[in-house]
Motif scaffolding. Structure first.
Motif, PDB file in Angstrom:
ATOM      1  N   ALA A  91      18.837 -21.963  21.145  1.00 32.14           N
ATOM      2  CA  ALA A  91      17.522 -21.366  21.414  1.00 32.14           C
ATOM      3  C   ALA A  91      17.501 -19.909  20.966  1.00 32.14           C
ATOM      4  O   ALA A  91      16.526 -19.460  20.343  1.00 32.14           O
ATOM      5  N   LYS A  92      18.562 -19.170  21.254  1.00 31.87           N
ATOM      6  CA  LYS A  92      18.627 -17.753  20.845  1.00 31.87           C
ATOM      7  C   LYS A  92      18.716 -17.623  19.334  1.00 31.87           C
ATOM      8  O   LYS A  92      18.028 -16.791  18.726  1.00 31.87           O
ATOM      9  N   ALA A  93      19.569 -18.437  18.711  1.00 35.86           N
ATOM     10  CA  ALA A  93      19.736 -18.365  17.254  1.00 35.86           C
ATOM     11  C   ALA A  93      18.437 -18.724  16.539  1.00 35.86           C
ATOM     12  O   ALA A  93      18.005 -18.012  15.627  1.00 35.86           O
ATOM     13  N   ALA A  96      15.878 -16.090  16.518  1.00 34.72           N
ATOM     14  CA  ALA A  96      16.186 -15.026  15.552  1.00 34.72           C
ATOM     15  C   ALA A  96      16.064 -15.516  14.103  1.00 34.72           C
ATOM     16  O   ALA A  96      16.305 -14.741  13.172  1.00 34.72           O
ATOM     17  N   GLY A  97      15.712 -16.788  13.916  1.00 34.14           N
ATOM     18  CA  GLY A  97      15.590 -17.341  12.572  1.00 34.14           C
ATOM     19  C   GLY A  97      16.909 -17.810  11.994  1.00 34.14           C
ATOM     20  O   GLY A  97      17.025 -18.018  10.788  1.00 34.14           O
ATOM     21  N   ASP A  98      17.910 -18.009  12.826  1.00 35.37           N
ATOM     22  CA  ASP A  98      19.242 -18.422  12.386  1.00 35.37           C
ATOM     23  C   ASP A  98      19.393 -19.933  12.558  1.00 35.37           C
ATOM     24  O   ASP A  98      19.492 -20.432  13.678  1.00 35.37           O
ATOM     25  N   PHE A  99      19.403 -20.649  11.445  1.00 35.52           N
ATOM     26  CA  PHE A  99      19.535 -22.109  11.456  1.00 35.52           C
ATOM     27  C   PHE A  99      20.854 -22.541  10.816  1.00 35.52           C
ATOM     28  O   PHE A  99      20.960 -23.644  10.271  1.00 35.52           O
ATOM     29  N   THR A 100      21.878 -21.685  10.909  1.00 38.90           N
ATOM     30  CA  THR A 100      23.160 -22.012  10.290  1.00 38.90           C
ATOM     31  C   THR A 100      23.865 -23.175  10.978  1.00 38.90           C
ATOM     32  O   THR A 100      24.556 -23.945  10.311  1.00 38.90           O
ATOM     33  N   TRP A 117      11.993 -20.598   9.762  1.00 42.64           N
ATOM     34  CA  TRP A 117      12.513 -19.239   9.600  1.00 42.64           C
ATOM     35  C   TRP A 117      11.362 -18.290   9.244  1.00 42.64           C
ATOM     36  O   TRP A 117      11.215 -17.232   9.857  1.00 42.64           O
ATOM     37  N   ALA A 118      10.555 -18.682   8.263  1.00 41.58           N
ATOM     38  CA  ALA A 118       9.476 -17.801   7.800  1.00 41.58           C
ATOM     39  C   ALA A 118       8.447 -17.537   8.900  1.00 41.58           C
ATOM     40  O   ALA A 118       7.857 -16.457   8.952  1.00 41.58           O
ATOM     41  N   TYR A 125      11.186 -20.698  21.677  1.00 41.12           N
ATOM     42  CA  TYR A 125      12.257 -21.648  21.980  1.00 41.12           C
ATOM     43  C   TYR A 125      12.674 -21.400  23.423  1.00 41.12           C
ATOM     44  O   TYR A 125      12.980 -20.273  23.795  1.00 41.12           O
ATOM     45  N   ARG A 126      12.696 -22.459  24.207  1.00 36.78           N
ATOM     46  CA  ARG A 126      13.055 -22.309  25.609  1.00 36.78           C
ATOM     47  C   ARG A 126      14.086 -23.369  26.000  1.00 36.78           C
ATOM     48  O   ARG A 126      13.858 -24.568  25.821  1.00 36.78           O
ATOM     49  N   PHE A 127      15.204 -22.909  26.546  1.00 36.60           N
ATOM     50  CA  PHE A 127      16.222 -23.814  27.059  1.00 36.60           C
ATOM     51  C   PHE A 127      15.859 -24.230  28.481  1.00 36.60           C
ATOM     52  O   PHE A 127      15.445 -23.403  29.286  1.00 36.60           O
ATOM     53  N   ASN A 128      16.027 -25.516  28.781  1.00 40.48           N
ATOM     54  CA  ASN A 128      15.857 -26.058  30.129  1.00 40.48           C
ATOM     55  C   ASN A 128      17.065 -26.921  30.438  1.00 40.48           C
ATOM     56  O   ASN A 128      17.436 -27.778  29.625  1.00 40.48           O
ATOM     57  N   ALA A 129      17.668 -26.712  31.593  1.00 37.20           N
ATOM     58  CA  ALA A 129      18.791 -27.542  32.020  1.00 37.20           C
ATOM     59  C   ALA A 129      18.284 -28.915  32.440  1.00 37.20           C
ATOM     60  O   ALA A 129      17.208 -29.034  33.030  1.00 37.20           O
TER      61      ALA A 129
END
Length: 164
Positions: A91-93, A96-100, A117-118, A125-129
């Protein structure tokens, strides 16, 4: 979860170059018939920190984007923790536009990721447990971005041999 170390990546890339070695320690029909799938599963294990054959993926299209869900037996507390750490970092990546990471797992740029990315400032993006792991919700109001998210998720469904 930190990105895979160079040594771990080298080990996986070496393993995936030799189909007999690329097989998972489990004897699965996909691995036996599709060494590309087995290699992707092994790279996924490195990136996510859990055995892909004992984890369940879902990639769901939603009207405002979609959802990436990864779960396993909830009694495997170490595995659940690894999944949650991985999805939190995804979610953090992605924010930031990081899809590596998906590029590494699939050994190519994943369809939709260039647009994602663009248009990264238009996506949340949100993480949920969840009981056995978690999900990353992908949300946007931009129609072109929704189409890119759906392409990204469709590719994931196809490559991981899973339904929505």
């Amino acid at each position: 979860m930190e990105p895979p170390t160079l040594l771990r990546l080298l080990a996986v890339l070496t393993a995936t170059a030799h189909p007999a070695f690329a097989q998972s320690e489990h004897n699965h029909s996909h691995a036996m018939s599709d060494t590309g799938f087995a290699a992707m599963q092994e790279r996924g294990k490195v990136a996510m920190g859990v055995d892909q054959y004992t984890s369940e993926h879902h990639f769901t299209d939603l009207p405002d984007g979609g959802r990436i869900e990864l779960q396993r037996d909830s009694t495997d507390t170490a595995g659940v923790r690894a999944i949650r750490e991985h999805l939190t970092s995804i979610a953090k990546a992605f924010s930031a536009g990081d899809f590596t990471t998906p590029g590494f797992v699939h050994s190519e740029q994943v369809p939709g990721s260039r647009t994602m990315w663009a248009k990264r400032t238009r996506i949340q993006y949100r993480f949920n447990a969840l009981p056995g792991g978690g999900e990353v919700r992908i949300m946007t109001r931009d129609s072109a971005t929704i189409a890119a998210v759906h392409a990204f998720l469709a590719y994931q469904r196809q490559e991981h041999h899973v339904g929505p």
